[in-house]
Scaffold this motif. Structure first.
Motif, PDB file in Angstrom:
ATOM      1  N   GLY A 162       0.934  -1.154   0.054  1.00  0.00           N
ATOM      2  CA  GLY A 162       0.044  -0.068  -0.018  1.00  0.00           C
ATOM      3  C   GLY A 162       0.920   1.032  -0.102  1.00  0.00           C
ATOM      4  N   ARG A 163       2.199   1.199  -0.178  1.00  0.00           N
ATOM      5  CA  ARG A 163       2.965   2.167  -0.203  1.00  0.00           C
ATOM      6  C   ARG A 163       3.111   3.138  -1.488  1.00  0.00           C
ATOM      7  NH1 ARG A 163       7.548   1.962   1.354  1.00  0.00           N
ATOM      8  NH2 ARG A 163       7.860   3.938   2.737  1.00  0.00           N
ATOM      9  N   PHE A 164       2.955   2.363  -2.568  1.00  0.00           N
ATOM     10  CA  PHE A 164       3.317   2.743  -4.064  1.00  0.00           C
ATOM     11  C   PHE A 164       2.031   3.009  -4.807  1.00  0.00           C
ATOM     12  CE2 PHE A 164       7.626   0.633  -3.063  1.00  0.00           C
ATOM     13  CZ  PHE A 164       8.051   1.856  -2.470  1.00  0.00           C
ATOM     14  N   GLY A 165       2.015   3.837  -5.999  1.00  0.00           N
ATOM     15  CA  GLY A 165       0.939   3.758  -6.670  1.00  0.00           C
ATOM     16  C   GLY A 165       0.591   5.376  -7.102  1.00  0.00           C
ATOM     17  N   PHE A 166      -0.073   5.600  -7.924  1.00  0.00           N
ATOM     18  CA  PHE A 166      -0.628   6.875  -8.481  1.00  0.00           C
ATOM     19  C   PHE A 166      -1.761   7.470  -7.369  1.00  0.00           C
ATOM     20  CE2 PHE A 166      -0.308   4.937 -12.858  1.00  0.00           C
ATOM     21  CZ  PHE A 166       0.856   5.764 -12.987  1.00  0.00           C
ATOM     22  N   SER A 167      -2.602   6.462  -6.911  1.00  0.00           N
ATOM     23  CA  SER A 167      -3.208   6.758  -5.878  1.00  0.00           C
ATOM     24  C   SER A 167      -2.605   7.561  -4.528  1.00  0.00           C
ATOM     25  CB  SER A 167      -4.480   6.079  -5.368  1.00  0.00           C
ATOM     26  OG  SER A 167      -3.851   4.889  -4.994  1.00  0.00           O
ATOM     27  N   VAL A 168      -1.664   6.796  -4.257  1.00  0.00           N
ATOM     28  CA  VAL A 168      -0.879   7.035  -3.143  1.00  0.00           C
ATOM     29  C   VAL A 168      -0.070   8.411  -3.190  1.00  0.00           C
ATOM     30  CG1 VAL A 168       1.312   6.416  -1.369  1.00  0.00           C
ATOM     31  CG2 VAL A 168      -0.496   4.474  -2.386  1.00  0.00           C
ATOM     32  N   GLN A 169       0.185   8.508  -4.391  1.00  0.00           N
ATOM     33  CA  GLN A 169       0.947  10.093  -4.710  1.00  0.00           C
ATOM     34  C   GLN A 169      -0.103  11.178  -4.615  1.00  0.00           C
ATOM     35  OE1 GLN A 169       2.593   8.751  -8.458  1.00  0.00           O
ATOM     36  NE2 GLN A 169       4.588   8.145  -7.865  1.00  0.00           N
ATOM     37  N   GLY A 170      -1.126  10.681  -5.142  1.00  0.00           N
ATOM     38  CA  GLY A 170      -2.400  11.758  -5.223  1.00  0.00           C
ATOM     39  C   GLY A 170      -2.802  12.022  -3.888  1.00  0.00           C
ATOM     40  N   ARG A 171      -2.746  11.326  -2.991  1.00  0.00           N
ATOM     41  CA  ARG A 171      -3.296  11.470  -1.547  1.00  0.00           C
ATOM     42  C   ARG A 171      -2.016  12.138  -0.968  1.00  0.00           C
ATOM     43  NH1 ARG A 171      -5.984   6.477  -1.849  1.00  0.00           N
ATOM     44  NH2 ARG A 171      -4.409   5.120  -1.462  1.00  0.00           N
ATOM     45  N   LEU A 172      -0.956  12.290  -1.124  1.00  0.00           N
ATOM     46  CA  LEU A 172       0.015  12.914  -0.675  1.00  0.00           C
ATOM     47  C   LEU A 172       0.008  14.126  -1.022  1.00  0.00           C
ATOM     48  CD1 LEU A 172       2.995  10.143  -0.797  1.00  0.00           C
ATOM     49  CD2 LEU A 172       2.048  11.070   1.317  1.00  0.00           C
ATOM     50  N   LEU A 173      -0.122  14.562  -2.311  1.00  0.00           N
ATOM     51  CA  LEU A 173      -0.329  15.766  -2.873  1.00  0.00           C
ATOM     52  C   LEU A 173      -1.449  16.663  -2.399  1.00  0.00           C
ATOM     53  CD1 LEU A 173       0.529  17.656  -4.990  1.00  0.00           C
ATOM     54  CD2 LEU A 173      -1.138  16.750  -6.441  1.00  0.00           C
ATOM     55  N   ARG A 174      -2.710  15.777  -2.086  1.00  0.00           N
ATOM     56  CA  ARG A 174      -3.701  16.403  -1.325  1.00  0.00           C
ATOM     57  C   ARG A 174      -3.467  16.689   0.229  1.00  0.00           C
ATOM     58  NH1 ARG A 174      -9.257  15.245  -2.673  1.00  0.00           N
ATOM     59  NH2 ARG A 174      -9.642  14.900  -0.744  1.00  0.00           N
ATOM     60  N   ALA A 175      -2.558  16.007   0.796  1.00  0.00           N
ATOM     61  CA  ALA A 175      -1.935  16.300   2.253  1.00  0.00           C
ATOM     62  C   ALA A 175      -0.858  17.473   2.043  1.00  0.00           C
ATOM     63  CB  ALA A 175      -1.053  15.143   2.646  1.00  0.00           C
ATOM     64  N   CYS A 176      -0.323  17.778   1.004  1.00  0.00           N
ATOM     65  CA  CYS A 176       0.593  18.979   0.706  1.00  0.00           C
ATOM     66  C   CYS A 176      -0.370  20.051   0.134  1.00  0.00           C
ATOM     67  CB  CYS A 176       1.793  18.755  -0.067  1.00  0.00           C
ATOM     68  SG  CYS A 176       2.943  17.405   0.324  1.00  0.00           S
ATOM     69  N   ASN A 177      -1.621  20.168   0.323  1.00  0.00           N
ATOM     70  CA  ASN A 177      -2.469  21.118  -0.162  1.00  0.00           C
ATOM     71  C   ASN A 177      -2.276  21.599  -1.537  1.00  0.00           C
ATOM     72  OD1 ASN A 177      -3.950  21.774   2.233  1.00  0.00           O
ATOM     73  ND2 ASN A 177      -2.112  22.627   2.997  1.00  0.00           N
ATOM     74  N   ALA A 233     -10.412   8.205 -13.056  1.00  0.00           N
ATOM     75  CA  ALA A 233     -10.533   7.040 -12.509  1.00  0.00           C
ATOM     76  C   ALA A 233      -9.499   6.923 -11.485  1.00  0.00           C
ATOM     77  CB  ALA A 233      -9.673   5.873 -13.543  1.00  0.00           C
ATOM     78  N   LEU A 234      -8.292   7.584 -11.573  1.00  0.00           N
ATOM     79  CA  LEU A 234      -7.304   7.986 -10.361  1.00  0.00           C
ATOM     80  C   LEU A 234      -7.964   8.726  -9.323  1.00  0.00           C
ATOM     81  CD1 LEU A 234      -4.071   7.842 -12.243  1.00  0.00           C
ATOM     82  CD2 LEU A 234      -5.257   6.129 -11.071  1.00  0.00           C
ATOM     83  N   GLN A 235      -8.327   9.903  -9.720  1.00  0.00           N
ATOM     84  CA  GLN A 235      -9.258  10.813  -8.734  1.00  0.00           C
ATOM     85  C   GLN A 235     -10.226   9.867  -7.752  1.00  0.00           C
ATOM     86  OE1 GLN A 235      -9.707  14.220  -7.559  1.00  0.00           O
ATOM     87  NE2 GLN A 235      -7.610  14.054  -8.131  1.00  0.00           N
ATOM     88  N   HIS A 236     -10.968   9.079  -8.452  1.00  0.00           N
ATOM     89  CA  HIS A 236     -11.964   8.067  -7.563  1.00  0.00           C
ATOM     90  C   HIS A 236     -10.925   7.269  -6.513  1.00  0.00           C
ATOM     91  CE1 HIS A 236     -15.369   5.497  -6.497  1.00  0.00           C
ATOM     92  NE2 HIS A 236     -14.681   4.153  -6.792  1.00  0.00           N
ATOM     93  N   ARG A 237      -9.983   6.865  -7.075  1.00  0.00           N
ATOM     94  CA  ARG A 237      -9.214   6.034  -6.031  1.00  0.00           C
ATOM     95  C   ARG A 237      -8.484   6.923  -5.060  1.00  0.00           C
ATOM     96  NH1 ARG A 237      -8.266   0.937  -6.974  1.00  0.00           N
ATOM     97  NH2 ARG A 237      -6.178   0.982  -6.134  1.00  0.00           N
ATOM     98  N   ILE A 238      -8.267   8.156  -5.445  1.00  0.00           N
ATOM     99  CA  ILE A 238      -7.408   8.816  -4.358  1.00  0.00           C
ATOM    100  C   ILE A 238      -8.309   9.458  -3.306  1.00  0.00           C
ATOM    101  CG2 ILE A 238      -6.521  11.080  -4.319  1.00  0.00           C
ATOM    102  CD1 ILE A 238      -5.345  10.986  -6.946  1.00  0.00           C
ATOM    103  N   VAL A 239      -9.795   9.518  -3.833  1.00  0.00           N
ATOM    104  CA  VAL A 239     -10.599  10.176  -2.766  1.00  0.00           C
ATOM    105  C   VAL A 239     -11.197   8.970  -2.166  1.00  0.00           C
ATOM    106  CG1 VAL A 239     -13.091  11.097  -2.558  1.00  0.00           C
ATOM    107  CG2 VAL A 239     -11.377  12.181  -4.108  1.00  0.00           C
ATOM    108  N   THR A 240     -11.406   7.628  -2.700  1.00  0.00           N
ATOM    109  CA  THR A 240     -12.184   6.426  -1.676  1.00  0.00           C
ATOM    110  C   THR A 240     -11.003   5.780  -1.190  1.00  0.00           C
ATOM    111  OG1 THR A 240     -12.023   5.379  -3.938  1.00  0.00           O
ATOM    112  CG2 THR A 240     -14.108   6.644  -3.274  1.00  0.00           C
ATOM    113  N   GLY A 241      -9.836   6.035  -1.392  1.00  0.00           N
ATOM    114  CA  GLY A 241      -8.735   4.971  -0.890  1.00  0.00           C
ATOM    115  C   GLY A 241      -8.704   4.929   0.582  1.00  0.00           C
TER     116      GLY A 241
END
Length: 241
Positions: A162-177, A233-241
């Protein structure tokens, strides 16, 4: 009064597997060292444990079981390959992409090879011109099939704990505002505008920072990565993951 040994020290292999599977994500992280230390004891149980997971999901416990089974060339790994010859995870493509090579690389923890295959797949999804030129334009991301970007992300999440992937990067970007300049250090990337694959600026193992892979070419700025992370597709996974 002296207390006895901790429960984890006396738990059977079956009990440890059950505890690990039913724990919260945070608790799983703390139990990982015990799982790895008792890998030889656990391996005979893992194929049966794997059957209890959903191959249409992306639970990283299942990916861990696959990697542990494949860690040695023996009857357990052979039984896994015979039962799941195309790879354990079920994957779909809207563009006729075969994901078995990528799944095999990730299952074997060959992360550098997996990263190269991922780049090749993105070029194929972008079209013949991207394949010819050797890289993807950000404007070529939006038409990419959702099935394929979902499959790519599921693969990376499943086989990276659960440490790598586009959705992981996207959630980290959200955490960085949304601050890309704050994201790069968290990913372990050098900075915007640099290409860090060579000579030794990248870490191809599970000890890499969270979100470290897959690597996205930043030579032309953040637009390609931004387009990927904003794909529906990735936005869905970023938001729901």
């Amino acid at each position: 009064m002296l207390s006895g040994p901790p429960a984890s020290a006396t738990a059977s292999a079956e009990q440890l597997l059950e505890r690990f599977s039913s724990s919260s994500p945070r608790q799983r992280r703390s139990l990982l060292p015990q799982i790895e230390a008792r890998s030889q004891e656990l391996r005979p149980l893992l194929l049966q444990a794997l059957r209890g997971h959903d191959p249409d999901g992306d639970d990283w416990i299942a990916g861990l079981w696959v990697q542990m089974l494949l860690a040695e060339d023996d009857n357990h790994s052979q039984a896994l390959l015979e039962e799941y010859p195309g790879g354990w995870l079920n994957l779909a493509s809207g563009d006729g992409i075969a994901y078995a090579p990528l799944q095999e690389a990730l299952a074997q923890r060959s992360f550098e090879l997996a990263d190269r295959i991922t780049s090749e797949v993105l070029r194929q999804l972008a079209g013949s011109e991207a394949v010819r030129r050797g890289y993807v334009f950000y404007s070529e991301v939006a038409p990419m099939p959702s099935l394929d970007l979902t499959s790519l992300d599921r693969l990376w999440v499943c086989y990276s704990r659960g440490r790598f992937g586009f959705s992981v990067q996207g959630r980290l970007l959200r955490a960085c505002n949304g601050r890309w300049d704050q994201l790069w250090p968290r990913l372990g990337w050098k900075s915007e505008g640099t290409w860090t694959r060579y000579p030794s600026g990248f870490q191809w193992n599970l000890e890499a920072p969270e979100g470290h892979m897959p690597l996205i070419n930043q030579l032309r700025g953040v637009r390609l990565m931004d387009a990927l992370l904003n794909h529906p597709a990735l936005q869905h996974r970023i938001v729901t993951g």
